[in-house]
Design a protein around this motif. Sequence first.
Motif, mmCIF file in Angstrom:
data_model
loop_
_atom_site.group_PDB
_atom_site.id
_atom_site.type_symbol
_atom_site.label_atom_id
_atom_site.label_comp_id
_atom_site.label_asym_id
_atom_site.label_seq_id
_atom_site.Cartn_x
_atom_site.Cartn_y
_atom_site.Cartn_z
ATOM 1 N N TYR A 1 4.936 -0.109 4.876
ATOM 2 C CA TYR A 1 5.469 1.075 5.549
ATOM 3 C C TYR A 1 7.107 0.917 5.747
ATOM 4 C CZ TYR A 1 0.642 0.273 7.799
ATOM 5 O OH TYR A 1 -0.639 0.105 7.846
ATOM 6 N N TYR B 1 -5.595 -6.639 0.119
ATOM 7 C CA TYR B 1 -5.363 -5.959 1.294
ATOM 8 C C TYR B 1 -3.936 -5.941 2.198
ATOM 9 C CZ TYR B 1 -10.733 -5.943 0.888
ATOM 10 O OH TYR B 1 -11.909 -5.746 0.595
ATOM 11 N N TYR C 1 -9.749 2.273 3.579
ATOM 12 C CA TYR C 1 -10.139 2.886 1.969
ATOM 13 C C TYR C 1 -11.187 2.230 1.389
ATOM 14 C CZ TYR C 1 -6.544 -1.180 1.831
ATOM 15 O OH TYR C 1 -6.189 -2.401 2.046
ATOM 16 N N ASN D 1 -0.578 -3.663 2.760
ATOM 17 C CA ASN D 1 0.232 -2.116 2.932
ATOM 18 C C ASN D 1 1.433 -2.230 3.249
ATOM 19 O OD1 ASN D 1 -2.601 -1.356 3.028
ATOM 20 N ND2 ASN D 1 -2.610 -1.882 5.275
ATOM 21 N N GLY E 1 -10.692 -3.157 3.767
ATOM 22 C CA GLY E 1 -9.415 -2.726 3.794
ATOM 23 C C GLY E 1 -8.930 -1.314 4.658
ATOM 24 N N TYR E 2 -7.884 -1.479 5.371
ATOM 25 C CA TYR E 2 -7.602 -0.428 5.922
ATOM 26 C C TYR E 2 -5.884 -0.436 6.223
ATOM 27 C CZ TYR E 2 -6.643 -3.492 9.955
ATOM 28 O OH TYR E 2 -6.138 -4.582 10.793
ATOM 29 N N SER E 3 -5.315 0.742 6.468
ATOM 30 C CA SER E 3 -4.048 0.702 7.057
ATOM 31 C C SER E 3 -4.009 1.694 8.127
ATOM 32 C CB SER E 3 -3.366 1.448 5.702
ATOM 33 O OG SER E 3 -3.728 2.758 5.460
ATOM 34 N N PHE E 4 -2.536 1.502 8.791
ATOM 35 C CA PHE E 4 -2.566 2.372 9.929
ATOM 36 C C PHE E 4 -1.871 3.561 9.642
ATOM 37 C CE2 PHE E 4 -3.519 -0.901 13.058
ATOM 38 C CZ PHE E 4 -3.090 -2.101 12.718
ATOM 39 N N ASP E 5 -2.789 4.692 9.834
ATOM 40 C CA ASP E 5 -2.298 6.041 9.499
ATOM 41 C C ASP E 5 -3.164 7.098 10.202
ATOM 42 O OD1 ASP E 5 -2.201 8.573 7.233
ATOM 43 O OD2 ASP E 5 -0.419 7.983 8.088
#
Lengths: 121, 106
Positions: B36, B32, A101, B34, A105-109
Amino acid sequence: EVQLVESGGGLVQPGGSLRLSCAASGFTVSSNYMSWVRQAPGKGLEWVSVIYSGGSTYYADSVKGRFTISRDNSKNTLYLQMNSLRAEDTAVYYCAREDYYDSSGYSFDPWGQGTLVTVSS
Amino acid sequence: DIQMTQSPSSLSASVGDRVTITCRASQSISSYLNWYQQKPGKAPKLLIYAASSLQSGVPSRFSGSGSGTDFTLTISSLQPEDFATYYCQQSYSVCTFGQGTKLEIK
């Protein structure tokens, strides 16, 4: 539709090998950073390995030297070769895309549905 | 590696309750972070990214806040489908997850 489908799990004896596959649709594996994440029965999530779009690979200390992540661009598929398996490698293995993003930074998707690996004699 | 600690580890609540789950990082991770949601036998589902951004398709009763080392996930009014386990995850350095918070029906 963006989707990941894992396969290749099963029962293997300690010291044995197994190769997991993760077939992608709706996006290109080789253009993305792709990871494997595992979850031991009744436990939390543990990152295992990543392959970058440029081909660099990284591993958790717990699997370094035993597991190898790779991809087949023609098949749009991610792999995890697991050697010298131990009882503590028993887990559901998920593949996931690192969705950035911003520059860092990242997310798992998305995530795949998972495939169970059981290491037992 | 950066350690992520969630609290509580489990939580009992009722439909309609407001619930807050906390995640603390062992060092600053900026934003940073997230969140879930995972239901039994299913893969985790992304709810919140970059600490406070709602993933597309996720109901607005979910919200996230925080920066640095302290973060929260809030569910404003629990619905029956929200009973699940929640995980935080940092992407500041080598990926690590919190140990999970199991949200159960009271």
